[in-house]
Design a protein around this motif. Structure first.
Motif, PDB file in Angstrom:
ATOM      1  N   ASN A  29       0.867  -1.275  -0.034  1.00 42.12           N
ATOM      2  CA  ASN A  29      -0.024   0.029  -0.050  1.00 42.12           C
ATOM      3  C   ASN A  29       0.802   1.250   0.006  1.00 42.12           C
ATOM      4  OD1 ASN A  29       0.871  -0.848   2.637  1.00 42.12           O
ATOM      5  ND2 ASN A  29      -0.868   0.453   3.541  1.00 42.12           N
ATOM      6  N   HIS A  30       2.169   0.983  -0.053  1.00 41.19           N
ATOM      7  CA  HIS A  30       3.034   2.251  -0.206  1.00 41.19           C
ATOM      8  C   HIS A  30       3.582   2.342  -1.549  1.00 41.19           C
ATOM      9  CE1 HIS A  30       4.052   2.515   4.186  1.00 41.19           C
ATOM     10  NE2 HIS A  30       3.574   1.269   4.111  1.00 41.19           N
ATOM     11  N   ALA A  31       2.953   1.719  -2.499  1.00 40.93           N
ATOM     12  CA  ALA A  31       3.655   1.735  -4.149  1.00 40.93           C
ATOM     13  C   ALA A  31       3.287   3.037  -4.612  1.00 40.93           C
ATOM     14  CB  ALA A  31       3.154   0.546  -4.676  1.00 40.93           C
ATOM     15  N   TYR A  32       4.316   3.567  -5.683  1.00 42.74           N
ATOM     16  CA  TYR A  32       4.182   4.573  -6.239  1.00 42.74           C
ATOM     17  C   TYR A  32       3.032   4.539  -7.173  1.00 42.74           C
ATOM     18  CZ  TYR A  32       5.578   8.601  -9.030  1.00 42.74           C
ATOM     19  OH  TYR A  32       5.612   9.864  -9.744  1.00 42.74           O
ATOM     20  N   GLY A  33       2.248   5.649  -7.442  1.00 37.73           N
ATOM     21  CA  GLY A  33       1.149   5.478  -8.231  1.00 37.73           C
ATOM     22  C   GLY A  33       1.150   4.807  -9.715  1.00 37.73           C
ATOM     23  N   ALA A  34       2.305   5.316 -10.382  1.00 35.47           N
ATOM     24  CA  ALA A  34       2.456   5.065 -11.668  1.00 35.47           C
ATOM     25  C   ALA A  34       2.810   3.648 -11.745  1.00 35.47           C
ATOM     26  CB  ALA A  34       3.565   5.797 -12.205  1.00 35.47           C
ATOM     27  N   VAL A  35       3.485   3.055 -11.008  1.00 39.64           N
ATOM     28  CA  VAL A  35       4.073   1.870 -10.922  1.00 39.64           C
ATOM     29  C   VAL A  35       2.665   0.668 -10.528  1.00 39.64           C
ATOM     30  CG1 VAL A  35       5.380  -0.029  -9.739  1.00 39.64           C
ATOM     31  CG2 VAL A  35       6.196   2.617 -10.376  1.00 39.64           C
ATOM     32  N   ALA A  43       5.459   8.451  -1.050  1.00 37.35           N
ATOM     33  CA  ALA A  43       4.665   8.904  -0.249  1.00 37.35           C
ATOM     34  C   ALA A  43       5.055   9.000   1.215  1.00 37.35           C
ATOM     35  CB  ALA A  43       3.243   8.107  -0.589  1.00 37.35           C
ATOM     36  N   THR A  44       5.521   7.725   1.750  1.00 37.01           N
ATOM     37  CA  THR A  44       5.812   7.756   3.305  1.00 37.01           C
ATOM     38  C   THR A  44       7.191   7.877   3.638  1.00 37.01           C
ATOM     39  OG1 THR A  44       5.645   5.524   2.722  1.00 37.01           O
ATOM     40  CG2 THR A  44       3.822   6.368   3.500  1.00 37.01           C
ATOM     41  N   ALA A  45       8.259   8.161   2.728  1.00 38.94           N
ATOM     42  CA  ALA A  45       9.388   8.468   2.963  1.00 38.94           C
ATOM     43  C   ALA A  45      10.425   7.583   3.869  1.00 38.94           C
ATOM     44  CB  ALA A  45       9.516   9.792   3.712  1.00 38.94           C
ATOM     45  N   ARG A  46      10.158   6.091   3.550  1.00 38.27           N
ATOM     46  CA  ARG A  46      10.606   4.979   4.315  1.00 38.27           C
ATOM     47  C   ARG A  46      11.443   3.916   3.495  1.00 38.27           C
ATOM     48  NH1 ARG A  46       7.512   0.874   7.649  1.00 38.27           N
ATOM     49  NH2 ARG A  46       9.385  -0.452   6.795  1.00 38.27           N
ATOM     50  N   ALA A  47      12.131   3.223   4.179  1.00 31.98           N
ATOM     51  CA  ALA A  47      12.775   2.050   3.230  1.00 31.98           C
ATOM     52  C   ALA A  47      11.893   0.809   3.448  1.00 31.98           C
ATOM     53  CB  ALA A  47      14.063   1.863   3.886  1.00 31.98           C
ATOM     54  N   PHE A  48      12.291  -0.151   2.606  1.00 34.07           N
ATOM     55  CA  PHE A  48      11.592  -1.393   2.846  1.00 34.07           C
ATOM     56  C   PHE A  48      12.717  -2.246   2.742  1.00 34.07           C
ATOM     57  CE2 PHE A  48       7.355   0.124   2.045  1.00 34.07           C
ATOM     58  CZ  PHE A  48       6.621  -0.661   2.925  1.00 34.07           C
ATOM     59  N   SER A  98       3.535  26.830  -1.937  1.00 36.26           N
ATOM     60  CA  SER A  98       4.322  27.334  -3.094  1.00 36.26           C
ATOM     61  C   SER A  98       4.304  28.814  -3.453  1.00 36.26           C
ATOM     62  CB  SER A  98       4.737  26.516  -4.160  1.00 36.26           C
ATOM     63  OG  SER A  98       4.949  27.186  -5.407  1.00 36.26           O
ATOM     64  N   GLU A  99       2.870  28.995  -3.582  1.00 40.48           N
ATOM     65  CA  GLU A  99       2.365  30.391  -4.166  1.00 40.48           C
ATOM     66  C   GLU A  99       2.067  31.300  -3.098  1.00 40.48           C
ATOM     67  OE1 GLU A  99      -1.126  29.122  -6.388  1.00 40.48           O
ATOM     68  OE2 GLU A  99       0.008  28.000  -7.731  1.00 40.48           O
ATOM     69  N   ARG A 100       1.884  30.956  -1.961  1.00 35.88           N
ATOM     70  CA  ARG A 100       1.472  32.086  -1.068  1.00 35.88           C
ATOM     71  C   ARG A 100       2.741  32.237  -0.124  1.00 35.88           C
ATOM     72  NH1 ARG A 100      -3.851  32.560   0.824  1.00 35.88           N
ATOM     73  NH2 ARG A 100      -5.417  32.123  -0.911  1.00 35.88           N
ATOM     74  N   LEU A 101       3.411  31.114   0.097  1.00 36.94           N
ATOM     75  CA  LEU A 101       4.791  31.229   0.951  1.00 36.94           C
ATOM     76  C   LEU A 101       5.863  31.297   0.470  1.00 36.94           C
ATOM     77  CD1 LEU A 101       2.915  28.863   3.915  1.00 36.94           C
ATOM     78  CD2 LEU A 101       2.811  31.308   3.421  1.00 36.94           C
ATOM     79  N   ASP A 102       6.124  30.954  -0.765  1.00 36.57           N
ATOM     80  CA  ASP A 102       7.575  30.984  -1.699  1.00 36.57           C
ATOM     81  C   ASP A 102       8.207  29.578  -1.069  1.00 36.57           C
ATOM     82  OD1 ASP A 102       6.878  32.933  -3.277  1.00 36.57           O
ATOM     83  OD2 ASP A 102       7.336  34.428  -1.783  1.00 36.57           O
ATOM     84  N   ILE A 103       7.632  28.743  -0.843  1.00 38.00           N
ATOM     85  CA  ILE A 103       8.423  27.637  -0.242  1.00 38.00           C
ATOM     86  C   ILE A 103       7.894  26.390  -1.229  1.00 38.00           C
ATOM     87  CG2 ILE A 103       9.057  25.907   1.659  1.00 38.00           C
ATOM     88  CD1 ILE A 103       8.076  28.288   3.583  1.00 38.00           C
ATOM     89  N   GLU A 104       8.995  25.562  -1.676  1.00 39.75           N
ATOM     90  CA  GLU A 104       8.531  24.541  -2.412  1.00 39.75           C
ATOM     91  C   GLU A 104       8.981  23.191  -1.693  1.00 39.75           C
ATOM     92  OE1 GLU A 104       7.469  24.507  -5.032  1.00 39.75           O
ATOM     93  OE2 GLU A 104       7.699  26.494  -6.054  1.00 39.75           O
ATOM     94  N   THR A 105       7.879  22.356  -1.560  1.00 41.70           N
ATOM     95  CA  THR A 105       7.866  21.282  -0.632  1.00 41.70           C
ATOM     96  C   THR A 105       6.990  20.171  -1.340  1.00 41.70           C
ATOM     97  OG1 THR A 105       8.071  20.386   1.559  1.00 41.70           O
ATOM     98  CG2 THR A 105       6.485  21.885   1.195  1.00 41.70           C
ATOM     99  N   ALA A 106       6.966  18.989  -0.483  1.00 40.52           N
ATOM    100  CA  ALA A 106       6.309  17.955  -0.946  1.00 40.52           C
ATOM    101  C   ALA A 106       5.117  17.661   0.059  1.00 40.52           C
ATOM    102  CB  ALA A 106       7.033  16.735  -1.240  1.00 40.52           C
ATOM    103  N   VAL A 107       3.948  17.528  -0.470  1.00 38.31           N
ATOM    104  CA  VAL A 107       2.601  17.117   0.501  1.00 38.31           C
ATOM    105  C   VAL A 107       2.361  15.972  -0.018  1.00 38.31           C
ATOM    106  CG1 VAL A 107       0.527  17.904   1.480  1.00 38.31           C
ATOM    107  CG2 VAL A 107       2.342  19.588   1.038  1.00 38.31           C
ATOM    108  N   THR A 108       2.141  14.757   0.977  1.00 36.15           N
ATOM    109  CA  THR A 108       1.742  13.346   0.614  1.00 36.15           C
ATOM    110  C   THR A 108       0.395  13.149   1.603  1.00 36.15           C
ATOM    111  OG1 THR A 108       3.233  12.325   1.838  1.00 36.15           O
ATOM    112  CG2 THR A 108       3.819  12.960  -0.234  1.00 36.15           C
ATOM    113  N   THR A 109      -0.208  12.034   0.887  1.00 33.83           N
ATOM    114  CA  THR A 109      -1.440  11.352   1.657  1.00 33.83           C
ATOM    115  C   THR A 109      -0.987   9.901   1.766  1.00 33.83           C
ATOM    116  OG1 THR A 109      -2.773  13.186   0.573  1.00 33.83           O
ATOM    117  CG2 THR A 109      -3.820  11.237   1.591  1.00 33.83           C
ATOM    118  N   PHE A 110      -1.503   9.677   3.079  1.00 33.37           N
ATOM    119  CA  PHE A 110      -1.336   8.012   3.140  1.00 33.37           C
ATOM    120  C   PHE A 110      -2.367   7.523   4.166  1.00 33.37           C
ATOM    121  CE2 PHE A 110       0.369   4.316   5.290  1.00 33.37           C
ATOM    122  CZ  PHE A 110       0.594   3.410   4.485  1.00 33.37           C
TER     123      PHE A 110
END
Length: 393
Positions: free
Chosen positions: A107-113, A165-170, A344-356
């Motif tokens: 359930n951690h798999a990348y969407g395209a894969v 999405a979950t920034a962990r190793a397997f 990004s647009e309001r705060l001028d910070i580029e980061t990643a937001v994920t859902t799990f």
């Protein structure tokens, strides 16, 4: 972190200074040295396309050897592809899985894969079995849960080495041993591994794909497909070409009129970082930065919400961290894009937001051009705004 000349390390990149860049893990950033060399290659290509493309396969083979050396694998076991998803698709399309075949993923798999696996499963009137791995699962638990989905119909296991999405190793090595004992091939999605792990390609007979444009900083459109064992011979490129008389990996060297100067400039990125900083320095520095960012941003959220925002990712990874967002934010994949755009647009910070599992997370990823002040800025500027945004939902 500074350059050997004493300048801020950011000067080795061309990132716009009007933004704080905290999302190297998604698209990477190419050092100036590699950008400049790729432009030279493009100029050479366009000055005489006939000569360039008639000999391009030789240049691709040379680039392949250079990338293989960086990854610590033999060039005869590795092909270059456009990205990790292209490598996964080449494996999916090449294997003859058989009617009723089942593919095991998590359930951690990348969407395209994952979607590619569903496509192939439908082709064989089979199915995809999803192992439900808790975010906090350790290596032993994760291995057991993956292998519990394996049965007589299992034709392939697909496992992330480091999840998006979950920034962990397997535990890919442990799963590889267990899969071999069952006679089931393993495909490792190592999209985030090059540069992050000292030895990113584990020793096993099977398939591994990895992106070079992320933490390894190669120009985008550069990835590797490694195949070992008897099944390697079945691999064919996604596009038929004049490489048809050859087998893996030489068949992948023939790419027609594709512009693959990114492959040829990849080695410049690897050498530039090694010579100016050292890859071991990157790994230790990025881990320390993420430790710091996780602490101050998590504490900043907690001070305003009264809740714990730190995450137990089970098998954490050096330059990647998750921080739990305030309740109600980024609870779906679509909403996560909206929250990222807001930051990004309001705060001028580029980061990643994920859902799990219906929860939203901030995913930090660091590189040599980052500094502690980047995370302090996020804690001071972005955290209050995200808490207010959650309160308005």
């Amino acid at each position: 972190m500074t350059t050997p000349d004493g300048a801020p390390s950011l000067s080795d990149w061309t990132l716009t200074p009007s933004k704080v860049h905290l999302n190297h893990g998604s698209y990477g950033s190419v050092p100036r040295a590699a950008q400049e060399f790729q432009l030279e290659l493009k100029a050479r290509m366009d000055s005489n396309p006939c000569t360039w493309f008639m000999g391009q396969y030789k240049a691709v083979a040379a680039a392949r050897a250079e990338v293989a050396a960086f990854l610590g694998v033999e060039a005869q076991h590795m092909a270059l592809v456009l990205n990790a998803s292209a490598g996964v698709s080449a494996v999916y399309n090449s294997l003859d899985l058989g009617r009723g075949a089942e593919i095991v993923m998590t359930n951690h798999a990348y969407g395209a894969v994952l979607h590619g696996a569903y496509r192939i499963a439908r082709k064989y009137d089979g199915r995809v079995r999803i192992a439900q791995i808790p975010l906090e699962a350790d290596a032993e638990t994760a291995t057991a849960l993956v292998m519990a989905e394996v049965n007589d119909q299992t034709a392939l296991i697909v496992l992330d080495q480091i999840t998006s999405a979950t920034a962990r190793a397997f535990p890919v090595e442990a799963v590889a041993r267990a899969a071999e004992a069952h006679g089931v091939p393993l495909l490792v999605d190592g999209a985030h591994a090059p540069g992050v792990l000292e030895n990113p390609v584990p020793e096993f007979d099977g398939f591994w794909v990895g992106n070079l444009h992320k933490f390894a900083c190669a120009p985008r459109g550069t990835a590797a497909l490694v195949a070992r064992g008897d099944r390697a011979a079945c691999l064919t490129p996604l596009i038929d070409s004049w490489g048809f008389p050859y087998s893996f990996p030489e068949s992948f060297d023939h790419v027609g009129t594709q512009d693959v100067t990114s492959w040829m400039a990849a080695g410049t990125s690897f050498r530039s970082i090694e010579q100016r900083y050292g890859w071991s320095t990157f790994r230790s520095y990025a881990k320390a930065l993420c430790d710091y960012g996780e602490a101050i941003i998590g504490d900043a959220f907690a001070d305003l919400t009264g809740q714990n925002h730190k995450v137990d990712a089970g098998m954490p990874v050096g330059p990647l961290r998750l921080i739990r967002l305030p309740a109600g934010l980024a609870t779906t994949h679509e909403d996560s894009h909206d929250v990222r755009a807001f930051i990004s647009e309001r705060l001028d910070i580029e980061t990643a937001v994920t859902t799990f599992n219906g929860e939203g997370f901030l995913r930090l990823s660091a590189h040599l051009y980052n500094s502690p002040s980047d995370y302090e800025f996020f804690a001071e500027r972005a955290v209050p705004e995200l808490v207010r945004l959650a309160g308005s939902l």
